[in-house]
Design an enzyme around this catalytic site. Structure first.
Site, mmCIF file in Angstrom:
data_model
loop_
_atom_site.group_PDB
_atom_site.id
_atom_site.type_symbol
_atom_site.label_atom_id
_atom_site.label_comp_id
_atom_site.label_asym_id
_atom_site.label_seq_id
_atom_site.Cartn_x
_atom_site.Cartn_y
_atom_site.Cartn_z
ATOM 1 N N GLU A 1 72.464 93.570 39.270
ATOM 2 C CA GLU A 1 72.492 94.479 40.418
ATOM 3 C C GLU A 1 71.114 95.068 40.699
ATOM 4 O O GLU A 1 70.697 95.190 41.844
ATOM 5 C CB GLU A 1 73.493 95.621 40.165
ATOM 6 C CG GLU A 1 74.937 95.193 40.264
ATOM 7 C CD GLU A 1 75.334 94.775 41.677
ATOM 8 O OE1 GLU A 1 74.972 95.485 42.626
ATOM 9 O OE2 GLU A 1 75.992 93.730 41.821
ATOM 10 N N CYS B 1 79.775 86.223 56.877
ATOM 11 C CA CYS B 1 79.285 87.322 57.723
ATOM 12 C C CYS B 1 77.765 87.441 57.560
ATOM 13 O O CYS B 1 77.226 88.495 57.231
ATOM 14 C CB CYS B 1 79.992 88.628 57.344
ATOM 15 S SG CYS B 1 79.869 89.875 58.634
ATOM 16 N N CYS C 1 86.739 83.635 58.930
ATOM 17 C CA CYS C 1 86.749 84.933 58.238
ATOM 18 C C CYS C 1 88.162 85.520 58.155
ATOM 19 O O CYS C 1 88.879 85.577 59.153
ATOM 20 C CB CYS C 1 85.827 85.901 58.971
ATOM 21 S SG CYS C 1 85.814 87.541 58.228
ATOM 22 N N CYS D 1 88.504 92.539 63.559
ATOM 23 C CA CYS D 1 87.077 92.879 63.509
ATOM 24 C C CYS D 1 86.609 93.281 64.912
ATOM 25 O O CYS D 1 86.694 92.501 65.860
ATOM 26 C CB CYS D 1 86.273 91.689 62.993
ATOM 27 S SG CYS D 1 84.497 91.979 63.052
#
Ligand code: SF4
Length: 356
Positions: A37, A192, A202, A208
């Site tokens: 991360e 995306c 998607c 959306c």
């Protein structure tokens, strides 16, 4: 869309189509998730993979990282940039080993209290590394949520960031947040995408808002443009015996803190540079040439570097010890951390580019 449907659609999609073979997805634990991360902040997956693999080979656990000298940590970070990330990781590892017997705290706030760990990284450690509930809002997740709700504003502005965190908190399920988070990151990294999202594939397409209004590429809004302040510096490449150059360790704070680099000065004319070398470094030199300037952009300013090549004549007494210094053989790989522009200059020296 009810929250549970949003979450289960993402989870189902992740199970079928998500990424499962990234190096940090194998033998997952809090340490491996944390390292990935931190490396992935501001850096692409493809760039991170070889760094991650080298880092893990040398520091397979918190203990090895905590016990390493900072120079070695920074050396493995050379080229990734944003070196405060590496220094903070080193500090966190030392803190956990010294004060917590090498164990990770189990709750969000205690994780956020550690150096260099923000809310999203803490959420990733909890959910991906410990299989607990944790909420993530990294760049990919921001893009999906900003489009799904047509959220106005630059995602890192405090108002927009708050809104996006609200959405992320709402949709993250109490159970299965690991797969959900992975799914959101995978969606942002694949379908995306920044340009030309593949909405037809998607799982969130039906509700959306950006898809419905054909405004996908308007979201998330880009950072408002500000002209970066300009700074300049001269870097002094003091060459000895045609194969060594003087390097100094930079102070721990400030840009490239703890890395090694050339002595710097803010004068450019020959006499002032030679005088500077005597008074500040304790060495007599001859100026040979000035190379073409190099531009390096930091997040908050742009630096123009003038590399100046000098030949070492002798030390007045001893080389100034205001900073640790070393005569580095420039055809050898440094065993310590150097910033990218320094690495490039060293490579050029070793390739036999005495002038430009
Ligand atoms: S429908 Fe398109 S814009 Fe909306 S979340 Fe999915 S990929 Fe992104």
């Amino acid at each position: 869309m009810p929250h549970s449907t949003f979450s289960s659609d993402v989870i189902d999609w992740q199970k079928k189509h998500g990424r499962k073979n990234l190096p940090w997805q194998k033998n997952r634990n809090a340490y491996r998730v944390w390292v990935s991360e931190i490396m992935l902040q501001q850096t692409q997956v493809a760039t991170v993979i070889p760094y991650y693999q080298r880092f893990m080979a040398v520091f397979p656990s918190l203990t090895e990282l905590a016990n390493a000298p900072q120079d070695q940590v920074l050396q493995l970070w050379t080229g990734l940039g944003y070196y405060a990330r590496a220094r903070n990781m080193h500090k966190t590892a030392q803190l956990l080993v010294a004060e917590q017997q090498g164990q990770w705290p189990q709750d969000l706030q205690a994780l956020i209290d550690l150096p260099g760990i923000g809310r999203s990284t803490a959420g990733a450690i909890l959910s991906l590394g410990m299989n607990k509930k944790g909420v993530i809002l990294d760049g990919n997740v921001k893009r999906v949520l900003a489009r799904y709700h047509c959220v106005e504003g630059w995602p890192d502005s405090s108002k927009t960031n708050k809104l996006l965190w609200g959405h992320a908190e709402t949709y993250t399920p109490n159970r299965g947040s690991k797969t959900f988070n992975q799914g959101m990151m995978d969606l942002g990294a694949s379908l995306c995408s920044k340009k030309a999202p593949q909405c037809s594939l998607c799982p969130l397409q039906q509700r959306c808002e950006a898809f419905a209004t054909h405004s996908q590429e308007q979201f998330p809004h880009t950072k408002p443009k500000v002209k970066l302040p300009q700074k300049t510096t001269s870097m002094l490449m003091i060459i000895r015996n045609k194969n060594q150059v003087l390097l100094q360790q930079r102070p721990p704070q400030g840009i490239w803190g703890g890395l090694w680099g050339f002595p710097e000065c803010d004068v450019q004319d020959q006499a002032s540079i030679e005088e500077h070398c005597v008074s500040q470094l304790g060495v007599k030199v001859d100026v040979l040439s000035t190379w073409r300037p190099i531009k390096h952009t930091f997040s908050h300013f742009q630096l123009t570097i003038s590399p100046i090549e000098l030949s070492y004549k002798r030390s007045r007494n001893q080389i100034s010890e205001s900073s640790p210094s070393v005569w580095h053989h420039f055809n050898e790989t440094p065993s310590f951390g150097v910033a990218t522009p320094i690495k490039k200059i060293l490579a050029k020296l070793s390739d036999g580019y005495p002038t430009n």
